[in-house]
Design an enzyme around this catalytic site. Structure first.
Site, PDB file in Angstrom:
ATOM      1  N   ARG A 177      77.164 -13.879 -21.755  1.00  0.00           N
ATOM      2  CA  ARG A 177      78.635 -13.796 -21.843  1.00  0.00           C
ATOM      3  C   ARG A 177      79.056 -13.834 -23.314  1.00  0.00           C
ATOM      4  O   ARG A 177      78.788 -14.814 -24.007  1.00  0.00           O
ATOM      5  CB  ARG A 177      79.249 -14.970 -21.066  1.00  0.00           C
ATOM      6  N   LYS A 185      80.638 -20.156 -30.326  1.00  0.00           N
ATOM      7  CA  LYS A 185      80.936 -21.567 -30.069  1.00  0.00           C
ATOM      8  C   LYS A 185      80.592 -22.448 -31.271  1.00  0.00           C
ATOM      9  O   LYS A 185      79.949 -22.020 -32.229  1.00  0.00           O
ATOM     10  CB  LYS A 185      80.192 -22.036 -28.818  1.00  0.00           C
TER      11      LYS A 185
END
Length: 278
Positions: free
Chosen positions: A258, A223
């Site tokens: 995740r 991210k």
């Protein structure tokens, strides 16, 4: 907190952190959009992630990256349900479905899914009743705003207190809607309506999220927060930073991490677990 999560017809041991492999069957996800949109490429990638150490595969048919456009329910169903069905028939793995759509929850459960992972924490109309009807565990995530605009100007009085307050309220709503607390997980929502400082404040204090008494799912793989910290522009090149983030999450109590990079993360978490067991 229970160390075994009942997921439909299987049980997921959470006594050690588990790796959730990301399987985006979308054309527009921020890091791997379009790479696994076909049935064959999706199944090949699923097999590789299992070989690399994934305990869970998270199938998603709607991109929720900043600025992403919504998809129709029919498009999401067409993307997700056949892949869930194919994975369930071929592999011995816990299948998660990354969706906020009640129709996708119900049809995915019927196709063999074991877990619902909802970035909108069951706030869409009909999602609470659909999730309850599946009997599956549900992960409730915090997001400020909507994907189209969530990064425009995120603001909090205190990001940690605000996230905990929101998740506490959603847990209560879910329980009142017939979803038992032992079926719930929580996710602080890294990157979903948060600045760089908000994200790292949450990461530093992730153990406080664990104090809610539920398993914590953490997703910061590749991210922007990783890119900003490492000065790496391309998401696919943020592997080392993402693995570092996964290690921090595991050491601060996350039960499920995740990730895109399953092999590298699995190896790092094996080291963490060996240290914790020593």
């Amino acid at each position: 907190m229970a160390t075994v999560l009942k997921c439909g017809d299987r049980s997921l041991d959470l006594s050690a952190p588990r790796v959730m492999g990301i399987l985006n069957v979308t054309p527009d996800s921020f890091s791997d959009g379009g790479l696994f949109a076909s049935r064959d490429t999706a199944l090949k990638h699923a097999e590789q992630m299992l070989s690399d150490g994934a305990s869970i595969l998270d199938v998603g048919g709607e991109s929720t990256r900043p600025g992403a456009n919504p998809v129709t329910v029919d498009d999401e169903l067409d993307r997700v349900v056949p892949i869930v069905e194919a994975i369930a028939s071929r592999f011995d793995v816990c299948i998660s479905v990354d969706t906020s759509s009640p129709e996708v929850m119900l049809e995915s459960a019927a196709a063999g899914a074991h877990l619902i992972n909802d970035v909108r924490a069951l706030e869409r109309d009909g999602a609470l009743s659909a999730a309850a009807a599946t009997g599956l565990p549900v992960c409730l995530m915090h997001m400020q705003g909507a994907p189209q605009s969530m990064q425009d100007n995120p603001a909090y009085d205190d990001v940690l207190k605000d996230v905990i307050s929101y998740l506490t309220k959603r847990i209560d709503v879910a329980e009142k809607s017939g979803i038992a607390k032992h079926r719930l997980l929580v996710d602080p929502g890294f990157g979903f309506g948060k600045t760089h400082q908000h994200n790292f404040r949450l990461l530093k204090s992730l153990s406080r999220i664990s104090d809610l008494g539920l398993p914590v799912l953490a997703g910061l793989s590749r991210k922007r927060m990783i890119g900003e910290a490492t000065k790496v522009e391309l998401p696919a090149e943020r592997v080392s930073g993402s693995v570092a983030g996964a290690v921090i999450c595991a050491m601060h109590g996350a039960s499920i991490i995740r990730v895109h990079d399953v092999r590298e993360t699995s190896q790092a978490l094996a080291v963490v677990q060996s240290m914790m067991e020593s």
